[in-house]
Design a protein around this motif. Structure first.
Motif, PDB file in Angstrom:
ATOM      1  N   ARG A 352     -43.054 -32.788   5.476  1.00  0.00           N
ATOM      2  CA  ARG A 352     -42.373 -31.544   5.826  1.00  0.00           C
ATOM      3  C   ARG A 352     -41.965 -31.536   7.294  1.00  0.00           C
ATOM      4  N   ARG A 353     -42.886 -31.978   8.156  1.00  0.00           N
ATOM      5  CA  ARG A 353     -42.586 -32.016   9.583  1.00  0.00           C
ATOM      6  C   ARG A 353     -41.458 -33.010   9.880  1.00  0.00           C
ATOM      7  N   ALA A 354     -41.499 -34.140   9.206  1.00  0.00           N
ATOM      8  CA  ALA A 354     -40.440 -35.139   9.405  1.00  0.00           C
ATOM      9  C   ALA A 354     -39.081 -34.552   9.011  1.00  0.00           C
ATOM     10  N   GLN A 355     -39.051 -33.825   7.905  1.00  0.00           N
ATOM     11  CA  GLN A 355     -37.805 -33.213   7.435  1.00  0.00           C
ATOM     12  C   GLN A 355     -37.307 -32.167   8.429  1.00  0.00           C
ATOM     13  N   ASP A 356     -38.220 -31.356   8.959  1.00  0.00           N
ATOM     14  CA  ASP A 356     -37.838 -30.333   9.934  1.00  0.00           C
ATOM     15  C   ASP A 356     -37.236 -30.960  11.187  1.00  0.00           C
ATOM     16  N   ILE A 357     -37.851 -32.035  11.644  1.00  0.00           N
ATOM     17  CA  ILE A 357     -37.364 -32.717  12.848  1.00  0.00           C
ATOM     18  C   ILE A 357     -35.987 -33.314  12.601  1.00  0.00           C
ATOM     19  N   MET A 358     -35.798 -33.918  11.426  1.00  0.00           N
ATOM     20  CA  MET A 358     -34.510 -34.534  11.130  1.00  0.00           C
ATOM     21  C   MET A 358     -33.408 -33.498  10.935  1.00  0.00           C
ATOM     22  N   GLU A 359     -33.769 -32.286  10.527  1.00  0.00           N
ATOM     23  CA  GLU A 359     -32.759 -31.230  10.421  1.00  0.00           C
ATOM     24  C   GLU A 359     -32.222 -30.855  11.797  1.00  0.00           C
ATOM     25  N   VAL A 360     -33.101 -30.894  12.799  1.00  0.00           N
ATOM     26  CA  VAL A 360     -32.658 -30.657  14.174  1.00  0.00           C
ATOM     27  C   VAL A 360     -31.692 -31.758  14.602  1.00  0.00           C
ATOM     28  N   GLN A 361     -32.069 -33.009  14.305  1.00  0.00           N
ATOM     29  CA  GLN A 361     -31.225 -34.136  14.693  1.00  0.00           C
ATOM     30  C   GLN A 361     -29.915 -34.162  13.917  1.00  0.00           C
ATOM     31  N   GLN A 362     -29.956 -33.698  12.674  1.00  0.00           N
ATOM     32  CA  GLN A 362     -28.742 -33.678  11.847  1.00  0.00           C
ATOM     33  C   GLN A 362     -27.652 -32.841  12.509  1.00  0.00           C
ATOM     34  N   GLU A 363     -28.026 -31.710  13.045  1.00  0.00           N
ATOM     35  CA  GLU A 363     -27.055 -30.852  13.740  1.00  0.00           C
ATOM     36  C   GLU A 363     -26.500 -31.545  14.981  1.00  0.00           C
ATOM     37  N   ILE A 364     -27.387 -32.194  15.724  1.00  0.00           N
ATOM     38  CA  ILE A 364     -26.962 -32.909  16.930  1.00  0.00           C
ATOM     39  C   ILE A 364     -26.003 -34.031  16.562  1.00  0.00           C
ATOM     40  N   SER A 365     -26.350 -34.770  15.501  1.00  0.00           N
ATOM     41  CA  SER A 365     -25.523 -35.887  15.062  1.00  0.00           C
ATOM     42  C   SER A 365     -24.135 -35.417  14.655  1.00  0.00           C
ATOM     43  N   LEU A 366     -24.064 -34.310  13.909  1.00  0.00           N
ATOM     44  CA  LEU A 366     -22.770 -33.780  13.482  1.00  0.00           C
ATOM     45  C   LEU A 366     -21.927 -33.376  14.689  1.00  0.00           C
ATOM     46  N   GLU A 367     -22.543 -32.695  15.643  1.00  0.00           N
ATOM     47  CA  GLU A 367     -21.815 -32.271  16.841  1.00  0.00           C
ATOM     48  C   GLU A 367     -21.286 -33.471  17.625  1.00  0.00           C
ATOM     49  N   LYS A 368     -22.103 -34.496  17.751  1.00  0.00           N
ATOM     50  CA  LYS A 368     -21.673 -35.696  18.474  1.00  0.00           C
ATOM     51  C   LYS A 368     -20.567 -36.423  17.720  1.00  0.00           C
ATOM     52  N   ASN A 369     -20.649 -36.445  16.407  1.00  0.00           N
ATOM     53  CA  ASN A 369     -19.601 -37.082  15.609  1.00  0.00           C
ATOM     54  C   ASN A 369     -18.286 -36.310  15.703  1.00  0.00           C
ATOM     55  N   GLN A 370     -18.372 -34.991  15.717  1.00  0.00           N
ATOM     56  CA  GLN A 370     -17.162 -34.180  15.819  1.00  0.00           C
ATOM     57  C   GLN A 370     -16.423 -34.430  17.132  1.00  0.00           C
ATOM     58  N   GLU A 371     -17.156 -34.788  18.173  1.00  0.00           N
ATOM     59  CA  GLU A 371     -16.546 -35.096  19.469  1.00  0.00           C
ATOM     60  C   GLU A 371     -15.694 -36.366  19.402  1.00  0.00           C
ATOM     61  N   LYS A 372     -15.907 -37.190  18.381  1.00  0.00           N
ATOM     62  CA  LYS A 372     -15.172 -38.451  18.242  1.00  0.00           C
ATOM     63  C   LYS A 372     -13.852 -38.292  17.485  1.00  0.00           C
ATOM     64  N   VAL A 373     -13.654 -37.164  16.811  1.00  0.00           N
ATOM     65  CA  VAL A 373     -12.427 -36.951  16.035  1.00  0.00           C
ATOM     66  C   VAL A 373     -11.214 -36.984  16.971  1.00  0.00           C
ATOM     67  N   GLY A 374     -10.220 -37.759  16.582  1.00  0.00           N
ATOM     68  CA  GLY A 374      -9.008 -37.909  17.376  1.00  0.00           C
ATOM     69  C   GLY A 374      -9.052 -39.084  18.343  1.00  0.00           C
ATOM     70  N   LYS A 375     -10.228 -39.671  18.506  1.00  0.00           N
ATOM     71  CA  LYS A 375     -10.365 -40.807  19.403  1.00  0.00           C
ATOM     72  C   LYS A 375     -10.299 -42.116  18.619  1.00  0.00           C
ATOM     73  N   THR A 376      -9.918 -43.182  19.305  1.00  0.00           N
ATOM     74  CA  THR A 376      -9.777 -44.494  18.664  1.00  0.00           C
ATOM     75  C   THR A 376     -10.882 -45.431  19.147  1.00  0.00           C
ATOM     76  N   PHE A 377     -11.493 -46.143  18.199  1.00  0.00           N
ATOM     77  CA  PHE A 377     -12.595 -47.045  18.508  1.00  0.00           C
ATOM     78  C   PHE A 377     -12.358 -48.432  17.906  1.00  0.00           C
ATOM     79  N   LYS A 378     -12.906 -49.425  18.564  1.00  0.00           N
ATOM     80  CA  LYS A 378     -12.940 -50.781  18.018  1.00  0.00           C
ATOM     81  C   LYS A 378     -14.024 -50.814  16.948  1.00  0.00           C
ATOM     82  N   VAL A 379     -13.649 -51.228  15.750  1.00  0.00           N
ATOM     83  CA  VAL A 379     -14.558 -51.178  14.610  1.00  0.00           C
ATOM     84  C   VAL A 379     -14.679 -52.567  13.979  1.00  0.00           C
ATOM     85  N   LEU A 380     -15.901 -52.959  13.679  1.00  0.00           N
ATOM     86  CA  LEU A 380     -16.170 -54.221  12.994  1.00  0.00           C
ATOM     87  C   LEU A 380     -16.300 -53.947  11.507  1.00  0.00           C
ATOM     88  N   ILE A 381     -15.477 -54.598  10.696  1.00  0.00           N
ATOM     89  CA  ILE A 381     -15.484 -54.377   9.252  1.00  0.00           C
ATOM     90  C   ILE A 381     -16.657 -55.138   8.622  1.00  0.00           C
TER      91      ILE A 381
END
Length: 447
Positions: A352-381
């Motif tokens: 339960r504690r692990a899930q609660d902690i990851m829910e906090v990180q999930q929000e952070i991860s989404l916010e950081k990913n949204q900052e990448k929209v519109g930007k171009t990156f070098k990607v390895l297939i």
């Protein structure tokens, strides 16, 4: 009377656990092949007669998986579908006597450093001249490069030193030769792994020499990405950051397991660092290398952990905003110093504690990913799956981090680098479209 035809042995190696185990299996495969023994890795064809299970003994779930895998192979042997079953790796190193008593049907058990003894079972000798030669079990465009073995740290919860021994660094020259050999085979990305990267060189050179190693590897022609895994935060050698910033082919990425953020927990875990020092370290790393991706790993449910400790950990994540986070629930391991403590957090509460902690990180991860929209990156297939391509930016390691989903009718080569403009962001993944290289960039690439 017909003469009996002797069947040629074929070995299937099953690898469990971490990337360090995978490298060990690849080295074993290379030695077998060099001695003309047929060998495959995790084959589903069932056309082999010998199995070697390379086990993990890190935490309870890993131990359970290893034991179940051994039992599965023993059952195949009982049914006449296998001639021999051998077991090696961390579980075998740590519990050899118990395993021999409980599962005697296994033909032989070996520890983590007993490769020559395994080869003896095939009437062959270890070939020292094959150092660095491996049969890659990863796709051909990336590979793991193990720079050292063992660990000198005394973290209270960790059994790795019991299974892997003290820290032993590989010489820089050997690692450069290994990297050059990998590049010749098509590898474009190497992930540096060890129990503790930042300790590298102290045994061989009497000082921390990871920066020197990084410069040497960055000079290897054709090596486009070098990625750092498992850096210990205490006494972190800041000069590593200068190399990351200066060398274009070293990914702006560090995997630095912190385990917790409560000072009570950090002290009991024997992590040799405080929350305040970790916060400052994260700040300093980002200041030295702008845009760097920081990944960490955490443990929840450690003996004595309170709700206040968990809340402190959540607050630390919200303050530091790590790019990537993984989490384990505490495993009570024999012969570690934490084993003397009362394992007082129930399994359900740990989850339960692990899930609660990851829910906090999930929000952070989404916010950081949204900052990448519109930007171009070098990607390895990395692969093609369900009609779309999956790749990674330099800020993502394979299997544990984000993927970039690419929908395109254009044929892309696995292991190819492409420029991708991010169009959508999810909690842990990105979506984008291939951006054609402009004429100016094409002309520049010719010179």
């Amino acid at each position: 009377m017909k003469a009996r035809t002797l069947k040629r042995d074929k070995v299937n190696i099953i690898t469990l656990g971490c990337s360090k185990n995978m490298v060990d299996s690849e080295v074993l495969s290379g030695q077998l092949k060099a001695n003309e023994v047929d060998v495959v890795h995790e084959s589903g064809k069932r056309d082999h007669n010998i199995v070697i299970v390379n086990t993990c003994g890190f935490i309870d779930k890993a131990k359970e998986e290893s034991i179940n895998t051994i039992l599965d192979q023993v059952n195949l042997k009982k049914k006449g579908k296998l001639d021999k079953v051998y077991v090696t790796g961390c579980l075998s190193e740590r519990y050899k006597q118990n395993l021999e008593e409980e599962i005697p049907e296994v033909d032989a058990y070996f520890g983590t450093m007993e490769l020559p003894q395994i080869l003896k079972k095939f009437d062959i000798d270890y070939k020292a001249e094959l150092v660095g030669e491996r049969l890659l079990s990863t796709p051909s465009h990336y590979a793991y490069l193990k720079i050292s073995e063992g660990c000198n740290r005394t973290c209270s919860f960790c059994a790795i030193p019991l299974m892997r021994g003290n820290h032993v660094s590989k010489p820089i020259e050997q690692l450069v030769a290994e990297a050059e050999g990998l590049v010749k085979r098509g590898v474009k990305e190497v992930m540096l792994i060890a129990q503790e990267l930042t300790y590298y060189g102290l045994d061989l050179y009497k000082k921390r020499e990871l920066p020197k190693l990084l410069h040497a590897l960055a000079d290897v022609k054709g090596l486009e990405w070098i990625r750092l895994h498992y850096a210990y935060p205490s006494k972190f050698p800041m000069e590593i950051l200068d190399v990351i910033r200066e060398r274009d082919n070293i990914c702006k990425y560090i995997d630095m397991p912190l385990q917790h953020a409560s000072n009570n927990m950090l002290k009991s875990m024997r992590r040799q660092i405080t929350r305040e020092e970790m916060t400052q370290l994260v700040h300093d790393i980002r200041e030295r290398v702008p845009g760097i991706c920081l990944r960490t790993t955490l443990i929840t449910g450690y003996p004595g952990e309170t709700e206040a400790d968990v809340e402190e950990l959540k607050g630390f994540l919200q303050e530091t905003r790590f790019d990537r986070v993984g989490i384990f629930t505490y495993s009570h391991e024999e012969n570690t110093s934490a084993y003397d403590l009362v394992n007082d957090v129930p399994a359900e509460e740990k989850e339960r504690r692990a899930q609660d902690i990851m829910e906090v990180q999930q929000e952070i991860s989404l916010e950081k990913n949204q900052e990448k929209v519109g930007k171009t990156f070098k990607v390895l297939i990395d692969k093609r799956e369900s009609g779309r391509y999956l790749g990674r930016t330099e800020f993502d390691s394979v299997e544990v981090d984000n993927e970039v989903v690419i929908n395109t009718t254009k044929r892309l080569a696995i292991g190819e680098f492409v420029n991708v403009k991010i169009t959508k962001a999810y909690d842990y993944d990105l979506e984008g479209e291939v951006v054609e290289e402009g004429i100016i960039e094409k002309i520049k690439s010719l010179f």
